[in-house]
Scaffold this motif. Structure first.
Motif, PDB file in Angstrom:
ATOM      1  N   ARG A 167      -9.275  -5.472  -7.312  1.00 55.28           N
ATOM      2  CA  ARG A 167      -9.497  -6.554  -6.363  1.00 55.28           C
ATOM      3  C   ARG A 167      -8.855  -7.904  -7.463  1.00 55.28           C
ATOM      4  NH1 ARG A 167     -13.489  -3.447  -4.661  1.00 55.28           N
ATOM      5  NH2 ARG A 167     -13.416  -3.016  -2.344  1.00 55.28           N
ATOM      6  N   GLU A 181       4.952  -5.995  -4.365  1.00 54.04           N
ATOM      7  CA  GLU A 181       4.020  -7.088  -4.136  1.00 54.04           C
ATOM      8  C   GLU A 181       3.090  -7.261  -5.389  1.00 54.04           C
ATOM      9  OE1 GLU A 181       1.217  -6.259  -0.853  1.00 54.04           O
ATOM     10  OE2 GLU A 181       2.977  -6.430   0.649  1.00 54.04           O
ATOM     11  N   ALA A 182       2.853  -6.119  -6.211  1.00 57.95           N
ATOM     12  CA  ALA A 182       2.053  -6.290  -7.461  1.00 57.95           C
ATOM     13  C   ALA A 182       2.849  -7.092  -8.401  1.00 57.95           C
ATOM     14  CB  ALA A 182       1.789  -4.615  -7.786  1.00 57.95           C
ATOM     15  N   ASP A 207       2.970 -10.725  -7.992  1.00 55.58           N
ATOM     16  CA  ASP A 207       1.647 -10.918  -8.367  1.00 55.58           C
ATOM     17  C   ASP A 207       1.585 -11.121  -9.703  1.00 55.58           C
ATOM     18  OD1 ASP A 207      -1.030 -11.844  -7.773  1.00 55.58           O
ATOM     19  OD2 ASP A 207      -2.140  -9.991  -8.104  1.00 55.58           O
ATOM     20  N   GLY A 247      -4.867   3.163  -4.183  1.00 56.72           N
ATOM     21  CA  GLY A 247      -4.686   2.754  -2.947  1.00 56.72           C
ATOM     22  C   GLY A 247      -3.970   1.427  -3.158  1.00 56.72           C
ATOM     23  N   VAL A 248      -4.209   0.695  -4.015  1.00 52.31           N
ATOM     24  CA  VAL A 248      -3.632  -0.589  -4.367  1.00 52.31           C
ATOM     25  C   VAL A 248      -2.871  -0.507  -5.592  1.00 52.31           C
ATOM     26  CG1 VAL A 248      -3.887  -3.131  -4.959  1.00 52.31           C
ATOM     27  CG2 VAL A 248      -5.390  -2.045  -3.107  1.00 52.31           C
ATOM     28  N   MET A 249      -1.528  -0.834  -5.561  1.00 54.43           N
ATOM     29  CA  MET A 249      -0.663  -0.804  -6.620  1.00 54.43           C
ATOM     30  C   MET A 249      -1.106  -1.761  -7.863  1.00 54.43           C
ATOM     31  SD  MET A 249       1.176   1.920  -5.927  1.00 54.43           S
ATOM     32  CE  MET A 249       1.759   2.917  -4.486  1.00 54.43           C
ATOM     33  N   PRO A 266     -10.204   0.751  -4.943  1.00 60.04           N
ATOM     34  CA  PRO A 266      -9.075  -0.214  -5.291  1.00 60.04           C
ATOM     35  C   PRO A 266      -9.531  -1.467  -5.887  1.00 60.04           C
ATOM     36  CG  PRO A 266     -10.404  -0.306  -2.813  1.00 60.04           C
ATOM     37  CD  PRO A 266     -10.732   0.736  -3.515  1.00 60.04           C
ATOM     38  N   LEU A 318      -1.761  -7.154  -8.359  1.00 60.93           N
ATOM     39  CA  LEU A 318      -2.130  -6.137  -7.544  1.00 60.93           C
ATOM     40  C   LEU A 318      -1.500  -6.427  -6.129  1.00 60.93           C
ATOM     41  CD1 LEU A 318      -5.987  -6.381  -8.268  1.00 60.93           C
ATOM     42  CD2 LEU A 318      -4.280  -4.622  -9.016  1.00 60.93           C
ATOM     43  N   GLY A 319      -1.118  -5.425  -5.460  1.00 59.71           N
ATOM     44  CA  GLY A 319      -0.473  -5.230  -4.039  1.00 59.71           C
ATOM     45  C   GLY A 319      -0.387  -4.119  -3.274  1.00 59.71           C
ATOM     46  N   GLU A 320      -0.001  -3.991  -1.952  1.00 59.23           N
ATOM     47  CA  GLU A 320       0.025  -3.041  -1.289  1.00 59.23           C
ATOM     48  C   GLU A 320       1.242  -1.952  -1.773  1.00 59.23           C
ATOM     49  OE1 GLU A 320      -2.288  -1.674   1.024  1.00 59.23           O
ATOM     50  OE2 GLU A 320      -3.447  -3.446   0.165  1.00 59.23           O
ATOM     51  N   SER A 321       2.070  -2.722  -2.395  1.00 56.84           N
ATOM     52  CA  SER A 321       3.498  -2.071  -2.762  1.00 56.84           C
ATOM     53  C   SER A 321       3.491  -2.692  -4.404  1.00 56.84           C
ATOM     54  CB  SER A 321       4.615  -2.478  -1.912  1.00 56.84           C
ATOM     55  OG  SER A 321       4.989  -3.719  -2.127  1.00 56.84           O
TER      56      SER A 321
END
Length: 315
Positions: free
Chosen positions: A167, A255-256, A259, A297-299, A165, A249-252
């Motif tokens: 960061r 979110e990405a 960001d 794992g992270v979009m 992932p 970056l984000g869980e969806s």
């Protein structure tokens, strides 16, 4: 400024991020590191036509070397938490082979596309770095645009952190825009930076939809690492020949996207003196959003502001 050569040998390789890793080299700000890497899977040869197991680099620790084959970490003197590491991507020269794998395992894309079961499709590529061409066994040719998928530092948290992932401090960004001639800016999370790099891709589409690009070894890469104390960044930012890029970056994907756009508005405020809502209105006119990758794992979403669209500054 000095040039430091890092040999492709066991002591310079690792497959995880950790602030506890001892640096293999300490350099001054503004120095350049030159190195080669294995492909992301630690391979010593391309996948075999008969499907048998290819040769891999040994020895490896099953826990500490489970991720991408990375060179480093490299400590940069004077780098402090909260500073910014400027990574000048001077050159990226691929090795002689590459491969792309698709299907055969569970993921939201493979499940949705109906290719999660059965055998994986494996494309093996011959790479001609001088001609800038790749050719698979079926004779299909593509024009190469090589970059390093992993460029980053460990988070300021104890323990072992996977390389998969991405960061805020970089890592497996998998952004195809980070080719030679680009400058990447990363927030530094820990003293010394402890920068690592690897995961060479000869070519990748936005999204990296099969979970692999043309994965390949790196014959030689050169990166110039400089500490910047005059910047405040919340995530990765890049300056290419054509544009400013902010990486979200984000869980969806939602979110990405937030960001990436937030980082772009901050950049437009800093570079062009724009108030946040004015910047958002103008971004809706001249900034493009692209899906960086959806498989780690992270979009990832990156926002692209072409030079000259509103006048262009430099960080």
């Amino acid at each position: 400024m000095a040039l430091h050569e890092l040999a492709l040998e066991r002591r310079n390789l690792h497959g995880h991020f950790s602030r506890e890793l001892e640096p293999v080299l300490e350099i001054d700000s503004g120095d350049t590191i030159a190195f080669a890497t294995l492909d992301a899977g630690w391979g010593l040869e391309p996948p075999r036509a008969d499907g048998s197991e290819r040769k891999h680099f040994e020895p490896r620790d099953p826990e500490l070397d489970s991720g991408h084959a990375l060179i480093g970490p490299v400590a940069v003197r004077g780098a402090g938490a909260g500073d910014v590491l400027e990574v000048g991507i001077d050159s990226v020269r691929v090795g002689p082979f590459g491969f792309t794998v698709a299907g055969g395992w569970r993921s939201f894309l493979n499940d949705g596309l109906g290719v999660a079961g059965g055998e994986s499709a494996v494309l093996t590529w011959e790479l001609d770095t001088d001609a800038g061409l790749g050719r698979d066994r079926a004779g299909r040719e593509v024009r190469l645009s090589p970059f390093l998928g992993v460029l980053g530092m460990p988070p300021d948290e104890p323990g072992i952190h996977p390389t998969g992932p991405p960061r805020f401090c970089g890592g497996n960004l998998d952004c195809k825009e980070l080719v030679a001639g680009t400058t990447l800016f990363l927030p530094i999370p820990i003293g010394g930076a402890l920068f690592s790099a690897g995961d060479c891709h000869a070519l990748q589409g936005d999204g990296e939809v099969s979970s692999t690009a043309i994965e390949c070894p790196l014959e030689r890469g050169e990166l110039t690492l400089s500490v910047r104390e005059d910047l405040e960044l919340t995530g990765p930012v890049a300056h290419t020949a054509d544009a400013w890029i902010t990486l979200g970056l984000g869980e969806s994907l939602n979110e990405a996207t937030v960001d990436a756009v937030d980082s772009m508005l901050r950049l437009m405020g800093r570079e062009l003196g724009l108030e946040r809502r004015d910047a958002l209105a103008l971004a809706s006119v001249v900034v493009d959003l692209r899906i960086t990758q959806v498989v780690n794992g992270v979009m990832g979403v990156h926002a692209v502001l072409p030079h000259g669209a509103l006048g262009s500054g430099r960080i």
